[in-house]
Design a protein around this motif. Sequence first.
Motif, short mmCIF file in Angstrom:
data_model
loop_
_atom_site.label_atom_id
_atom_site.label_comp_id
_atom_site.label_asym_id
_atom_site.label_seq_id
_atom_site.Cartn_x
_atom_site.Cartn_y
_atom_site.Cartn_z
N SER A 12 -4.62 8.74 -5.82
CA SER A 12 -4.36 8.77 -4.39
C SER A 12 -5.63 8.36 -3.64
O SER A 12 -6.74 8.64 -4.08
N LYS A 13 -5.45 7.69 -2.51
CA LYS A 13 -6.62 7.25 -1.74
C LYS A 13 -7.42 8.40 -1.17
O LYS A 13 -8.55 8.21 -0.75
N ASP A 14 -6.85 9.60 -1.15
CA ASP A 14 -7.62 10.76 -0.68
C ASP A 14 -8.14 11.61 -1.85
O ASP A 14 -8.56 12.74 -1.68
N ASP A 68 0.85 -1.18 0.00
CA ASP A 68 0.00 0.00 0.00
C ASP A 68 0.89 1.24 0.00
O ASP A 68 1.52 1.56 0.98
N GLN A 69 0.92 1.92 -1.13
CA GLN A 69 1.69 3.16 -1.22
C GLN A 69 0.76 4.38 -1.23
O GLN A 69 1.12 5.43 -1.74
N GLY A 70 -0.43 4.22 -0.67
CA GLY A 70 -1.37 5.34 -0.62
C GLY A 70 -2.12 5.59 -1.91
O GLY A 70 -2.70 6.65 -2.09
N GLU A 71 -2.10 4.62 -2.81
CA GLU A 71 -2.82 4.76 -4.08
C GLU A 71 -3.72 3.56 -4.29
O GLU A 71 -3.53 2.51 -3.70
#
Length: 64
Positions: free
Chosen positions: A26-28, A13-16
């Motif tokens: 991106s997860k945000d 999990d690299q935040g994507e």
Amino acid sequence: MPQLDRIYTGQGDQGETRLGSGEKVSKDHSRLAALGSLDELNSQLGVVLTLSPSPLATQILQTS
């Protein structure tokens, strides 16, 4: 029914995350927030339909 406690993809999990189109975001990302909100709305409308609303309300919810 089997219970799944942990699911691993092996990719870390690299935040994507990937969208259905394959695009990485991106997860945000605002698109993910919007998709989550639509999913929650759909769930709530399903609950309303299980409560036997009036025929007119049912028709409106099912055709919108």
